[in-house]
Design a protein around this motif. Structure first.
Motif, PDB file in Angstrom:
ATOM      1  N   VAL A   1     -60.336  -2.293 -38.892  1.00  0.00           N
ATOM      2  CA  VAL A   1     -59.889  -2.127 -40.079  1.00  0.00           C
ATOM      3  C   VAL A   1     -58.840  -0.897 -39.837  1.00  0.00           C
ATOM      4  CG1 VAL A   1     -60.123  -1.580 -42.541  1.00  0.00           C
ATOM      5  CG2 VAL A   1     -61.749  -3.336 -41.514  1.00  0.00           C
ATOM      6  N   THR A   2     -57.741  -0.963 -40.215  1.00  0.00           N
ATOM      7  CA  THR A   2     -56.777   0.278 -39.858  1.00  0.00           C
ATOM      8  C   THR A   2     -57.327   1.409 -41.016  1.00  0.00           C
ATOM      9  OG1 THR A   2     -55.039  -0.454 -41.579  1.00  0.00           O
ATOM     10  CG2 THR A   2     -54.932  -1.176 -39.283  1.00  0.00           C
ATOM     11  N   ASP A   3     -56.832   2.589 -41.066  1.00  0.00           N
ATOM     12  CA  ASP A   3     -56.858   3.769 -41.962  1.00  0.00           C
ATOM     13  C   ASP A   3     -56.457   3.496 -43.240  1.00  0.00           C
ATOM     14  OD1 ASP A   3     -57.906   5.096 -39.847  1.00  0.00           O
ATOM     15  OD2 ASP A   3     -56.293   6.423 -39.271  1.00  0.00           O
ATOM     16  N   ASP A   4     -55.455   2.437 -43.394  1.00  0.00           N
ATOM     17  CA  ASP A   4     -55.005   2.045 -44.473  1.00  0.00           C
ATOM     18  C   ASP A   4     -55.679   0.894 -45.202  1.00  0.00           C
ATOM     19  OD1 ASP A   4     -53.050   4.067 -44.334  1.00  0.00           O
ATOM     20  OD2 ASP A   4     -51.711   2.546 -43.275  1.00  0.00           O
ATOM     21  N   ASN A   5     -56.824   0.636 -44.425  1.00  0.00           N
ATOM     22  CA  ASN A   5     -57.732  -0.672 -45.115  1.00  0.00           C
ATOM     23  C   ASN A   5     -56.969  -2.005 -44.847  1.00  0.00           C
ATOM     24  OD1 ASN A   5     -60.167  -1.204 -46.152  1.00  0.00           O
ATOM     25  ND2 ASN A   5     -59.439  -1.657 -48.217  1.00  0.00           N
TER      26      ASN A   5
ATOM     27  N   GLU B   1     -44.005  -1.493 -34.994  1.00  0.00           N
ATOM     28  CA  GLU B   1     -45.221  -2.139 -35.385  1.00  0.00           C
ATOM     29  C   GLU B   1     -46.436  -1.548 -34.581  1.00  0.00           C
ATOM     30  OE1 GLU B   1     -44.984  -6.551 -35.342  1.00  0.00           O
ATOM     31  OE2 GLU B   1     -43.109  -6.420 -36.596  1.00  0.00           O
ATOM     32  N   VAL B   2     -46.426  -1.651 -33.402  1.00  0.00           N
ATOM     33  CA  VAL B   2     -47.535  -0.972 -32.292  1.00  0.00           C
ATOM     34  C   VAL B   2     -48.013   0.264 -32.871  1.00  0.00           C
ATOM     35  CG1 VAL B   2     -48.307  -0.798 -30.239  1.00  0.00           C
ATOM     36  CG2 VAL B   2     -46.869  -2.577 -30.542  1.00  0.00           C
ATOM     37  N   GLU B   3     -47.000   1.140 -32.928  1.00  0.00           N
ATOM     38  CA  GLU B   3     -47.215   2.416 -33.317  1.00  0.00           C
ATOM     39  C   GLU B   3     -48.004   2.567 -34.625  1.00  0.00           C
ATOM     40  OE1 GLU B   3     -43.986   5.035 -32.879  1.00  0.00           O
ATOM     41  OE2 GLU B   3     -43.504   4.615 -30.707  1.00  0.00           O
ATOM     42  N   ALA B   4     -47.648   1.814 -35.613  1.00  0.00           N
ATOM     43  CA  ALA B   4     -48.227   1.860 -36.970  1.00  0.00           C
ATOM     44  C   ALA B   4     -49.630   1.381 -36.875  1.00  0.00           C
ATOM     45  CB  ALA B   4     -47.364   1.067 -37.801  1.00  0.00           C
ATOM     46  N   VAL B   5     -49.923   0.369 -36.062  1.00  0.00           N
ATOM     47  CA  VAL B   5     -51.455   0.045 -35.774  1.00  0.00           C
ATOM     48  C   VAL B   5     -52.406   1.094 -35.165  1.00  0.00           C
ATOM     49  CG1 VAL B   5     -52.920  -1.820 -34.831  1.00  0.00           C
ATOM     50  CG2 VAL B   5     -50.677  -2.319 -36.146  1.00  0.00           C
ATOM     51  N   HIS B   6     -51.842   1.982 -34.345  1.00  0.00           N
ATOM     52  CA  HIS B   6     -52.650   2.561 -33.449  1.00  0.00           C
ATOM     53  C   HIS B   6     -52.194   3.916 -34.002  1.00  0.00           C
ATOM     54  CE1 HIS B   6     -54.145  -0.103 -30.844  1.00  0.00           C
ATOM     55  NE2 HIS B   6     -52.939  -0.811 -30.852  1.00  0.00           N
TER      56      HIS B   6
END
Length: 63
Positions: free
Chosen positions: A30-34, A58-63
């Motif tokens: 689960v990402t920081d944005d839930n 997109e990749v940067e947004a997930v990590h």
């Protein structure tokens, strides 16, 4: 499943892979944005094309 994986790889990376592929593993987090993320990994063999990131943000947004 194989056609879906082939299509996604082509759409996201611009390369074609052979239809024969092997499941490796999966994980979820689960990402920081839930946002719930499922990561499924397959071993694929290159067929054709030049790989590139179509959406590096997109990749940067997930990590």
């Amino acid at each position: 499943m194989e056609r879906t994986i082939q299509r996604e790889i082509f759409e996201e990376a611009g390369i074609e892979v052979k239809a024969e592929m092997h499941y490796v593993y999966n994980s979820s987090f689960v990402t920081d944005d839930n946002i719930h993320v499922l990561n499924v990994v397959f071993l694929c063999h290159y067929e054709n094309g030049v790989a590139f990131w179509k959406s590096p943000d997109e990749v940067e947004a997930v990590h």
